[in-house]
Design a protein around this motif. Structure first.
Motif, PDB file in Angstrom:
ATOM      1  N   ARG A 127       0.831  -1.209   0.000  1.00 20.80           N
ATOM      2  CA  ARG A 127       0.000   0.000   0.000  1.00 20.80           C
ATOM      3  C   ARG A 127       0.863   1.256   0.000  1.00 20.80           C
ATOM      4  N   LEU A 128       1.947   1.216   0.762  1.00 21.72           N
ATOM      5  CA  LEU A 128       2.858   2.361   0.818  1.00 21.72           C
ATOM      6  C   LEU A 128       3.468   2.631  -0.551  1.00 21.72           C
ATOM      7  N   SER A 129       3.864   1.574  -1.242  1.00 26.11           N
ATOM      8  CA  SER A 129       4.438   1.736  -2.591  1.00 26.11           C
ATOM      9  C   SER A 129       3.406   2.336  -3.542  1.00 26.11           C
ATOM     10  N   GLU A 130       2.174   1.876  -3.399  1.00 24.58           N
ATOM     11  CA  GLU A 130       1.130   2.401  -4.284  1.00 24.58           C
ATOM     12  C   GLU A 130       0.852   3.875  -3.992  1.00 24.58           C
ATOM     13  N   LYS A 298     -10.896 -14.422  -4.870  1.00 27.03           N
ATOM     14  CA  LYS A 298      -9.950 -14.909  -5.876  1.00 27.03           C
ATOM     15  C   LYS A 298     -10.607 -14.951  -7.256  1.00 27.03           C
ATOM     16  N   GLN A 299     -11.850 -15.450  -7.297  1.00 22.08           N
ATOM     17  CA  GLN A 299     -12.571 -15.507  -8.569  1.00 22.08           C
ATOM     18  C   GLN A 299     -12.825 -14.108  -9.120  1.00 22.08           C
ATOM     19  N   GLN A 300     -13.194 -13.189  -8.212  1.00 20.92           N
ATOM     20  CA  GLN A 300     -13.440 -11.814  -8.638  1.00 20.92           C
ATOM     21  C   GLN A 300     -12.150 -11.136  -9.111  1.00 20.92           C
ATOM     22  N   TYR A 301     -11.047 -11.468  -8.456  1.00 17.37           N
ATOM     23  CA  TYR A 301      -9.755 -10.888  -8.849  1.00 17.37           C
ATOM     24  C   TYR A 301      -9.361 -11.386 -10.238  1.00 17.37           C
ATOM     25  N   ASP A 302      -9.555 -12.696 -10.470  1.00 18.42           N
ATOM     26  CA  ASP A 302      -9.243 -13.267 -11.785  1.00 18.42           C
ATOM     27  C   ASP A 302     -10.101 -12.632 -12.879  1.00 18.42           C
ATOM     28  N   ALA A 303     -11.312 -12.222 -12.467  1.00 18.37           N
ATOM     29  CA  ALA A 303     -12.215 -11.587 -13.442  1.00 18.37           C
ATOM     30  C   ALA A 303     -11.995 -10.080 -13.542  1.00 18.37           C
ATOM     31  N   GLY A 304     -11.047  -9.556 -12.761  1.00 17.27           N
ATOM     32  CA  GLY A 304     -10.737  -8.130 -12.802  1.00 17.27           C
ATOM     33  C   GLY A 304     -11.708  -7.264 -12.030  1.00 17.27           C
ATOM     34  N   LEU A 305     -12.450  -7.865 -11.093  1.00 12.75           N
ATOM     35  CA  LEU A 305     -13.462  -7.109 -10.355  1.00 12.75           C
ATOM     36  C   LEU A 305     -12.954  -6.594  -9.011  1.00 12.75           C
ATOM     37  N   THR A 307      -9.209  -5.776  -6.412  1.00 11.47           N
ATOM     38  CA  THR A 307      -7.788  -5.429  -6.466  1.00 11.47           C
ATOM     39  C   THR A 307      -6.947  -6.478  -5.737  1.00 11.47           C
ATOM     40  N   GLN A 308      -5.629  -6.365  -5.893  1.00 14.01           N
ATOM     41  CA  GLN A 308      -4.694  -7.242  -5.192  1.00 14.01           C
ATOM     42  C   GLN A 308      -4.824  -7.072  -3.685  1.00 14.01           C
ATOM     43  N   TYR A 309      -5.129  -5.835  -3.259  1.00 15.08           N
ATOM     44  CA  TYR A 309      -5.253  -5.572  -1.821  1.00 15.08           C
ATOM     45  C   TYR A 309      -6.484  -6.235  -1.232  1.00 15.08           C
ATOM     46  N   ASP A 310      -7.565  -6.259  -1.992  1.00 15.82           N
ATOM     47  CA  ASP A 310      -8.767  -6.963  -1.536  1.00 15.82           C
ATOM     48  C   ASP A 310      -8.459  -8.443  -1.326  1.00 15.82           C
ATOM     49  N   LEU A 311      -7.667  -8.991  -2.235  1.00 15.20           N
ATOM     50  CA  LEU A 311      -7.301 -10.399  -2.160  1.00 15.20           C
ATOM     51  C   LEU A 311      -6.439 -10.679  -0.928  1.00 15.20           C
ATOM     52  N   VAL A 312      -5.461  -9.814  -0.683  1.00 10.08           N
ATOM     53  CA  VAL A 312      -4.575  -9.996   0.477  1.00 10.08           C
ATOM     54  C   VAL A 312      -5.364  -9.831   1.777  1.00 10.08           C
ATOM     55  N   GLU A 313      -6.281  -8.867   1.801  1.00 10.98           N
ATOM     56  CA  GLU A 313      -7.106  -8.672   3.001  1.00 10.98           C
ATOM     57  C   GLU A 313      -7.960  -9.900   3.280  1.00 10.98           C
ATOM     58  N   GLY A 314      -8.414 -10.550   2.220  1.00  5.48           N
ATOM     59  CA  GLY A 314      -9.171 -11.791   2.383  1.00  5.48           C
ATOM     60  C   GLY A 314      -8.313 -12.883   2.992  1.00  5.48           C
TER      61      GLY A 314
END
Length: 354
Positions: A127-130, A298-305, A307-314
């Motif tokens: 997040r800091l890098s972003e 993960k499915q939503q991330y693969d579909a582009g729905l 972000t990477q941060y949502d995935l990590v938070e999960g």
């Protein structure tokens, strides 16, 4: 000669280095082995064992001496003293087993806590890098960068503290087991415990049968009755007779009091165990829900729905729920041991902890 000396010196150096390396090898421990080491090489327990040995010698000596005067009082008194020493030994051993289990579970929990905060640090560093990248294009301010940097710093500070606590816990655990403090150790994970399917009445019944305080007070009651009988047939004052009679009543009441306390303790421990079982079921459901949610992310991330941060938070949410579940497992192990030792204080010690 000089060449021989150099060869000898090299040989000794290699031997010393090998010895140090061998001594520093990590050993793997499970809970049973940890219990065994605790009972094998603990100074407090060794002292209690020597005290018990002395009382056993004194008991045999008293029995031999009592062959001449045939005194029931002296025989029971010697038996009481031996039983008191045995109770001290068992109490010392069982307290050490509780401490070992507490330290074992604390180490495992601390390790999982460090793994969790590691994942949180990775997320916040990303997040800091972003934010820094967004600052370059004017979407974020320096204050945003500062806030996120503080978050990262706080997490790293917390991780450092957890790692120090983790190392301190391991050092204390090695001392508990009689291992060298520089010895590396690895602990086997504890899985979901087997439930102790016993009723409050079953726990109480076993506890009453095996309780050492009650056993000792029954002997104390016998001694009081013998003293009372002696005073009744001798030229003892009425006041002394009344005192000896009261001693009998006190001994009887103490037995009843201990029975009541054991019943209450059995009820308390059983209720606490049921509460922990309920917590385990609750955290199992929460963990399953977190994992299901993470799969959707993960499915939503693969579909582009997402972000990477949502995935990590999960993923972090899964780790947090797993930590809570694992913590409830540890609580169950501790409470289960308390109940087992209440039911039979000799079980773990005399069976050499299988």
């Amino acid at each position: 000669m000089k060449k021989r000396f150099m060869v000898l010196l090299l040989f000794l150096t290699i031997t010393i280095l090998f010895t140090i390396s061998a001594g520093a090898e990590s050993i793997e421990l499970n809970l049973s082995r940890s219990y065994q080491l605790t009972l094998e090489d603990n100074t407090s327990l060794k002292i209690a064992q020597k005290e018990l040995d002395n009382k056993m010698i004194q008991y045999e000596k008293s029995k031999a001496q009592n062959l001449l005067n045939q005194s029931n009082y002296n025989e029971i008194q010697a038996e009481y003293n031996l039983m008191a020493a045995r109770k001290v030994y068992l109490d010392t051993a069982n307290n050490l087993l509780r401490e070992t289990l507490q330290k074992y579970t604390n180490i495992l929990l601390k390790k999982r806590n460090i793994e969790l905060i590691d994942r949180q640090i990775n997320l916040n560093e990303d997040r800091l890098s972003e934010i820094k990248s967004q600052y370059e294009v004017g979407e974020k301010s320096q204050l945003d960068i500062l806030d996120q940097q503080i978050e990262v710093n706080d997490l790293n500070k917390e991780k450092g503290q957890l790692k120090n606590e983790y190392e301190q816990l391991k050092t204390e655990f090695k001392i508990q087991l009689g291992l060298d403090k520089d010895q590396g150790i690895g602990l086997s994970e504890l899985t979901k415990p087997k439930y102790l399917n016993l009723s409050e009445e079953e726990i109480s019944s076993q506890a009453l049968e095996n309780n050492w305080n009650i056993k000792m007070n029954r002997l104390n009651l016998e001694l009081a009755k013998i003293e009372k009988k002696r005073n009744e047939v001798s030229s003892t004052s009425e006041m002394d007779k009344k005192i000896s009679e009261n001693k009998v009543h006190i001994a009887q009441l103490q037995i009843e009091q201990q029975k009541e306390e054991l019943n209450n303790r059995s009820r308390e421990l059983k209720n606490q165990l049921v509460n922990i079982e309920n917590n385990i079921e609750l955290f199992q459901d929460r963990t399953k829900k977190a994992k299901d949610t993470n799969e959707i992310l993960k499915q939503q991330y693969d579909a582009g729905l997402t972000t990477q941060y949502d995935l990590v938070e999960g993923e972090i949410s899964v780790l947090q729920s797993e930590y809570q579940l694992y913590s409830s497992y540890m609580s169950y192990y501790l409470q289960k041991l308390n109940i087992e030792l209440l039911m039979n204080p000799e079980a773990e010690v005399l069976n050499d902890v299988n």
